[in-house]
Design a protein around this motif. Structure first.
Motif, short mmCIF file in Angstrom:
data_model
loop_
_atom_site.label_atom_id
_atom_site.label_comp_id
_atom_site.label_asym_id
_atom_site.label_seq_id
_atom_site.Cartn_x
_atom_site.Cartn_y
_atom_site.Cartn_z
N ALA A 157 0.85 -1.20 0.00
CA ALA A 157 0.00 0.00 0.00
C ALA A 157 0.88 1.24 0.00
CB ALA A 157 -0.91 -0.01 1.22
N LYS A 158 0.77 2.05 -1.03
CA LYS A 158 1.57 3.27 -1.14
C LYS A 158 0.99 4.36 -0.24
CE LYS A 158 4.25 1.43 -4.21
NZ LYS A 158 4.35 1.89 -5.60
N LYS A 163 7.29 9.65 2.90
CA LYS A 163 8.21 10.12 3.93
C LYS A 163 9.65 10.02 3.43
CE LYS A 163 5.24 8.92 7.84
NZ LYS A 163 5.11 8.14 9.09
N LYS A 164 10.51 10.82 4.06
CA LYS A 164 11.93 10.77 3.73
C LYS A 164 12.62 9.77 4.65
CE LYS A 164 13.00 15.11 4.28
NZ LYS A 164 13.89 16.32 4.25
N LEU A 165 13.20 8.76 4.04
CA LEU A 165 13.86 7.70 4.80
C LEU A 165 15.36 7.78 4.61
CD1 LEU A 165 11.58 4.68 3.75
CD2 LEU A 165 11.10 6.46 5.43
N LEU A 166 16.08 7.49 5.66
CA LEU A 166 17.55 7.46 5.58
C LEU A 166 18.05 6.16 6.17
CD1 LEU A 166 20.20 8.95 4.89
CD2 LEU A 166 20.22 9.77 7.25
N LEU A 213 21.73 16.80 9.01
CA LEU A 213 20.89 17.99 9.13
C LEU A 213 20.34 18.41 7.77
CD1 LEU A 213 23.01 20.03 11.71
CD2 LEU A 213 20.85 18.81 12.12
N ALA A 214 21.16 18.26 6.74
CA ALA A 214 20.73 18.63 5.39
C ALA A 214 19.64 17.68 4.89
CB ALA A 214 21.91 18.62 4.44
N ALA A 215 19.78 16.40 5.19
CA ALA A 215 18.78 15.42 4.75
C ALA A 215 17.52 15.48 5.59
CB ALA A 215 19.39 14.01 4.83
N ASN A 216 17.69 15.70 6.89
CA ASN A 216 16.59 15.78 7.86
C ASN A 216 15.51 14.71 7.60
OD1 ASN A 216 15.18 16.74 10.07
ND2 ASN A 216 14.06 18.27 8.88
N PRO A 217 15.87 13.44 7.74
CA PRO A 217 14.93 12.35 7.46
C PRO A 217 13.78 12.29 8.46
CG PRO A 217 16.87 11.50 8.55
CD PRO A 217 17.17 12.95 8.22
N ASP A 218 12.66 11.75 7.98
CA ASP A 218 11.50 11.52 8.86
C ASP A 218 11.65 10.20 9.61
OD1 ASP A 218 10.01 13.84 7.92
OD2 ASP A 218 9.73 12.70 6.06
N VAL A 219 12.35 9.26 8.97
CA VAL A 219 12.53 7.93 9.55
C VAL A 219 13.97 7.47 9.29
CG1 VAL A 219 11.74 5.53 9.58
CG2 VAL A 219 10.11 7.37 9.04
N LEU A 220 14.58 6.87 10.32
CA LEU A 220 15.89 6.26 10.17
C LEU A 220 15.70 4.75 10.07
CD1 LEU A 220 17.94 8.25 12.83
CD2 LEU A 220 17.99 8.55 10.35
N ALA A 272 8.93 -5.48 1.69
CA ALA A 272 8.40 -4.15 1.39
C ALA A 272 7.14 -3.87 2.22
CB ALA A 272 8.09 -4.03 -0.10
N ILE A 273 6.31 -4.88 2.38
CA ILE A 273 5.09 -4.71 3.18
C ILE A 273 5.46 -4.42 4.63
CG2 ILE A 273 3.10 -5.94 4.14
CD1 ILE A 273 2.94 -7.46 1.45
N GLU A 274 6.42 -5.16 5.17
CA GLU A 274 6.83 -4.96 6.57
C GLU A 274 7.45 -3.58 6.75
OE1 GLU A 274 10.13 -6.77 9.64
OE2 GLU A 274 8.82 -8.21 8.60
N LEU A 275 8.29 -3.16 5.83
CA LEU A 275 8.91 -1.84 5.92
C LEU A 275 7.83 -0.74 5.88
CD1 LEU A 275 11.38 0.00 6.03
CD2 LEU A 275 11.51 -0.15 3.53
N ALA A 276 6.90 -0.88 4.96
CA ALA A 276 5.84 0.12 4.82
C ALA A 276 5.02 0.24 6.10
CB ALA A 276 4.93 -0.25 3.64
N GLN A 277 4.76 -0.90 6.73
CA GLN A 277 3.97 -0.89 7.97
C GLN A 277 4.75 -0.25 9.12
OE1 GLN A 277 3.10 -5.09 8.32
NE2 GLN A 277 1.16 -4.92 7.23
N LYS A 278 6.06 -0.49 9.16
CA LYS A 278 6.87 0.02 10.26
C LYS A 278 7.09 1.53 10.21
CE LYS A 278 9.44 -4.07 11.73
NZ LYS A 278 10.78 -4.65 11.99
N ILE A 279 7.07 2.09 8.99
CA ILE A 279 7.38 3.51 8.87
C ILE A 279 6.14 4.39 8.90
CG2 ILE A 279 9.49 3.08 7.61
CD1 ILE A 279 8.09 3.69 5.06
N LYS A 280 4.97 3.80 9.07
CA LYS A 280 3.73 4.59 9.11
C LYS A 280 3.76 5.59 10.28
CE LYS A 280 0.48 1.43 6.88
NZ LYS A 280 -0.73 0.59 7.07
#
Length: 280
Positions: A157-158, A163-166, A213-220, A272-280
């Motif tokens: 599910a998109k 979000k910005k991930l790093l 600081l330049a990237a300022n990710p929402d999720v690590l 991909a499904i697990e990653l998507a669920q974890k970063i919600k």
């Protein structure tokens, strides 16, 4: 009567040799060494796990692979250790990062050495499964894996707001790298409908407070083993710059098994499904 019986004998012999040939090609009598975790997983999925006589340290799934002798990890692999296992075929991918000297030694040993191309994409995962299946004459088993993979991929599910991930590769505070464009992590982020927080470089680069600081990710995002090497979330937040990012302030840190997250093989959809669920 003689001619009729002769045809029967020939038919039986033909069937026998056909079965013998198929059993050899299918891997039933082959001794296989795999220098890639994704290939090992595919081999197991094809029903040929018992023919694996050696695997690299990234070969962690299925768990039963842990019982198979280990040959090392990419650039630390020694040709002598592989040859000692007396394999019939040694398989690896163009992403395995085996040293040129190792490949030269293996090719000079007289052993069959086979490279498979592995692209970090849904199409690349499917192609790899099919090519390995075709090589080992196990096309029907490969198609079952492909069908399962495609079903999983269709469940991703998109997000409405990407979000910005790093991704941070960590081996203690002494080794901290961030993943740029073109990497397996970058491709995985895109697969979930999110984006890589860094876009100015490809491959991996050392982590700096300025780049954070330049990237300022929402999720690590880290490998589970990587976060453990930093002594958990509290240890990660002590790394200069981390606490000042959106991810750090919100303690939004996601961990997953390394091979599962970056394998781009039969479990790509599930990862991909697990990653998507974890970063919600």
């Amino acid at each position: 009567m003689f001619q009729k019986n002769s045809f029967k004998v020939l038919a039986v012999l033909f069937a026998f040799f056909l079965c013998l040939s198929e059993s050899v090609v299918a891997g039933k009598t082959l001794r296989i060494v795999s220098a890639n975790g994704t290939l090992s997983e595919i081999i197991a999925g094809l029903g040929l796990e018992k023919q694996l006589v050696g695997v690299d340290v990234t070969s962690t799934y299925p768990e039963s692979l842990s019982k198979i002798p280990k040959i090392g990890h990419n650039r630390t692999i020694a040709a002598e250790g592989i040859i000692a296992l007396n394999p019939d075929v040694i398989i690896y991918t163009d992403q395995s990062m085996l040293s040129p000297s190792l490949l030269k030694q293996l090719n000079s040993s007289g052993k069959k050495v086979v490279e498979f191309k592995h692209e970090y994409s849904r199409e690349g995962a499917i192609k790899l499964i099919r090519e390995v299946g075709a090589y080992f004459n196990a096309k029907s088993q490969a198609e079952k894996m492909v069908k399962s993979l495609e079903a999983d991929l269709n469940k991703i599910a998109k997000p409405a707001a990407p979000k910005k991930l790093l991704f941070i590769y960590a081996r203690g505070t002494g080794t901290l790298m961030v993943s740029g464009t073109g990497t397996s992590l970058d491709k995985m982020f895109a697969l979930t409908g999110n984006k890589n927080a860094v876009q100015g470089f490809s491959d991996f680069k050392p982590l700096t407070a300025e780049s954070l600081l330049a990237a300022n990710p929402d999720v690590l995002v880290l490998f589970s083993s990587g976060l453990e090497s930093l002594e958990g979330t509290d240890g990660l937040l002590k790394v200069p710059g981390i606490a000042n990012t959106n991810a750090g302030r919100n303690r939004k840190i996601v961990t997953m098994d390394g091979q599962f997250l970056t394998g781009f093989g039969p479990r790509l959809g599930r990862a991909a499904i697990e990653l998507a669920q974890k970063i919600k």
